[in-house]
Design a protein around this motif. Structure first.
Motif, PDB file in Angstrom:
ATOM      1  N   ALA A   6      37.279   9.876   7.650  1.00  0.00           N
ATOM      2  CA  ALA A   6      36.291   9.109   6.885  1.00  0.00           C
ATOM      3  C   ALA A   6      35.980   7.781   7.567  1.00  0.00           C
ATOM      4  O   ALA A   6      34.821   7.358   7.630  1.00  0.00           O
ATOM      5  CB  ALA A   6      36.817   8.885   5.462  1.00  0.00           C
ATOM      6  N   ALA A   7      36.996   7.105   8.088  1.00  0.00           N
ATOM      7  CA  ALA A   7      36.778   5.826   8.754  1.00  0.00           C
ATOM      8  C   ALA A   7      35.961   6.001  10.028  1.00  0.00           C
ATOM      9  O   ALA A   7      35.103   5.162  10.358  1.00  0.00           O
ATOM     10  CB  ALA A   7      38.123   5.173   9.064  1.00  0.00           C
ATOM     11  N   GLU A   8      36.205   7.091  10.727  1.00  0.00           N
ATOM     12  CA  GLU A   8      35.444   7.341  11.962  1.00  0.00           C
ATOM     13  C   GLU A   8      33.990   7.627  11.650  1.00  0.00           C
ATOM     14  O   GLU A   8      33.087   7.159  12.361  1.00  0.00           O
ATOM     15  CB  GLU A   8      36.083   8.494  12.726  1.00  0.00           C
ATOM     16  N   GLN A   9      33.728   8.386  10.589  1.00  0.00           N
ATOM     17  CA  GLN A   9      32.352   8.678  10.210  1.00  0.00           C
ATOM     18  C   GLN A   9      31.612   7.424   9.758  1.00  0.00           C
ATOM     19  O   GLN A   9      30.411   7.295   9.974  1.00  0.00           O
ATOM     20  CB  GLN A   9      32.334   9.727   9.093  1.00  0.00           C
TER      21      GLN A   9
ATOM     22  N   ILE B 147      46.594  10.412   5.669  1.00  0.00           N
ATOM     23  CA  ILE B 147      46.048   9.621   6.774  1.00  0.00           C
ATOM     24  C   ILE B 147      45.018  10.399   7.597  1.00  0.00           C
ATOM     25  O   ILE B 147      43.956   9.842   7.938  1.00  0.00           O
ATOM     26  CB  ILE B 147      47.194   9.086   7.656  1.00  0.00           C
ATOM     27  N   PRO B 148      45.246  11.672   7.992  1.00  0.00           N
ATOM     28  CA  PRO B 148      44.212  12.373   8.775  1.00  0.00           C
ATOM     29  C   PRO B 148      42.849  12.412   8.077  1.00  0.00           C
ATOM     30  O   PRO B 148      41.807  12.259   8.735  1.00  0.00           O
ATOM     31  CB  PRO B 148      44.806  13.771   8.944  1.00  0.00           C
TER      32      PRO B 148
ATOM     33  N   GLU C   6      39.765  -0.381  10.924  1.00  0.00           N
ATOM     34  CA  GLU C   6      40.543   0.459  10.016  1.00  0.00           C
ATOM     35  C   GLU C   6      41.048   1.716  10.725  1.00  0.00           C
ATOM     36  O   GLU C   6      42.179   2.175  10.487  1.00  0.00           O
ATOM     37  CB  GLU C   6      39.706   0.837   8.798  1.00  0.00           C
ATOM     38  N   LEU C   7      40.214   2.248  11.605  1.00  0.00           N
ATOM     39  CA  LEU C   7      40.614   3.444  12.349  1.00  0.00           C
ATOM     40  C   LEU C   7      41.825   3.153  13.234  1.00  0.00           C
ATOM     41  O   LEU C   7      42.787   3.937  13.267  1.00  0.00           O
ATOM     42  CB  LEU C   7      39.437   3.934  13.194  1.00  0.00           C
TER      43      LEU C   7
ATOM     44  N   LYS D  56      32.929   4.788   2.275  1.00  0.00           N
ATOM     45  CA  LYS D  56      31.503   5.107   2.127  1.00  0.00           C
ATOM     46  C   LYS D  56      30.716   3.973   1.469  1.00  0.00           C
ATOM     47  O   LYS D  56      29.609   3.640   1.907  1.00  0.00           O
ATOM     48  CB  LYS D  56      31.347   6.372   1.305  1.00  0.00           C
ATOM     49  N   TYR D  57      31.321   3.359   0.409  1.00  0.00           N
ATOM     50  CA  TYR D  57      30.522   2.470  -0.405  1.00  0.00           C
ATOM     51  C   TYR D  57      30.984   1.001  -0.399  1.00  0.00           C
ATOM     52  O   TYR D  57      30.170   0.107  -0.609  1.00  0.00           O
ATOM     53  CB  TYR D  57      30.523   2.987  -1.861  1.00  0.00           C
TER      54      TYR D  57
END
Length: 358
Positions: free
Chosen positions: A36-39, A30-31, A45-46, A11-12
């Protein structure tokens, strides 16, 4: 803690997330981090998370759909592990559109798992068959009709008649008649020769000879006549040579098709068209062969007579004593009557009574 820190980085401080995941990916959920990485639209990273989470299908799709910076080696390692082969075929189309120069390397990695017919269809639909030439060469050893025909089409387009002839003679799974009809009117002589060869290999002697005659390819015509093993084909070609006045070719066919042309036919052609000088080698060879066969036959008959004479029994008459060795003779009476029995009396020992004394 490691999971929440990953979410906060996403996020930051997204620039620190990849380093954090490489160090502590085994200690995060991991899920949750994937979500979070997709959002956060952190595609590199995804993909990394999908790979370490052993989801090659999602990793391959994410790379094709979202990555801007392409890592071919990484994608190649991922795509060979996908469970859904539709992703692999989608990758082929993706490379045709985005990474055409890397397509041969991708196909080489996927070859053991691909349906080659489907891949060739994709390449032909996109009109990018030349890009896959190394792939076609590598898979031709399987001798599949769809691969052979695609490769042959590519060689015709490149006008590489030497490689095309080698391919046709080595791999036989293709529509030979269709290809021959396509090549028989080709503007290049060597491709018309290949058409004649295809007709010859499939037993269409008339079509093959017609092409050879049209291009005056006498050697090809002679090879076709010899391959036919038919008297009518050989004699028809010999008559054609005589009709066009090609005496040298007439002499050549008598040599190449020696066992096919009949002696009476050769005599007739020689007499009618004054070809005695050209047919004389044939006649001499024919006489020599006949003499050799007669000599071999005489030798065989002589050997057969010798073996028969050795197996015949002794026909000389044997003496009476010689034939009765070890056996008692049954001698009849002095007047030819019955043999003596028992005590030496005839008729079982009963002497006949004299008459007229008493």
């Amino acid at each position: 803690m490691f999971t929440e820190l990953s979410v906060l980085y996403a996020k930051y401080r997204p620039e620190k997330l990849m380093e954090h995941l490489k160090l502590f990916w085994q200690r995060v959920n991991i899920p949750k981090v994937i979500k979070a990485a997709e959002q956060a639209h952190l595609w590199s990273e995804l993909v990394f998370l999908y790979i370490v989470y052993d989801e090659p299908d999602n990793a391959a799709l994410a790379m094709m759909e979202r990555l801007g910076d392409w890592d071919h080696d990484q994608f190649k390692k991922v795509v060979v592990k996908v469970a859904n082969m539709e992703i692999a075929y989608r990758a082929v189309s993706f490379y045709l559109a985005r990474q055409p120069n890397l397509l041969p390397d991708l196909l080489a990695a996927l070859t053991p798992r691909l349906d080659h017919g489907r891949v060739v269809k994709i390449l032909q639909t996109e009109d990018h068959l030349p890009l896959a030439k190394p792939y076609l060469i590598a898979t031709q050893k399987l001798n599949l009709a769809v691969v052979n025909e695609a490769y042959n089409d590519l060689l015709i387009e490149e006008e590489d008649h030497v490689t095309l002839r080698s391919s046709l003679e080595t791999y036989d799974q293709y529509d030979a008649i269709k290809l021959a009809k396509r090549l028989e009117n080709h503007e290049l002589l060597e491709f018309r020769r290949i058409a004649a060869l295809l007709y010859r290999l499939n037993g269409l002697w008339e079509e093959s000879l017609a092409l050879a005659k049209a291009d005056r390819l006498w050697r090809d015509a002679l090879e076709t006549a010899a391959a036919s093993k038919e008297v009518s084909v050989a004699e028809e070609l010999a008559g054609y040579f005589v009709s066009i006045g090609n005496k040298d070719a007439f002499a050549a066919i008598l040599y190449v098709c020696f066992e096919l042309v009949r002696p009476d036919f050769v005599e007739e052609m020689s007499w009618r068209f004054g070809l005695s000088d050209y047919s004389m080698p044939y006649k001499l060879q024919l006489q020599r062969d006949q003499s050799t066969k007669i000599a071999a036959l005489e030798k065989e008959v002589k050997e057969l007579r010798t073996k028969t004479a050795e197996k015949e029994p002794d026909n000389e008459p044997s003496s009476l004593m010689g034939s009765g060795l070890g056996q008692r003779l049954m001698i009849g009476g002095p007047t030819g009557g019955p043999p003596f029995m028992g005590n030496g009396m005839p008729n079982g020992g009963m002497m006949a009574q004299p008459t007229g004394f008493y």
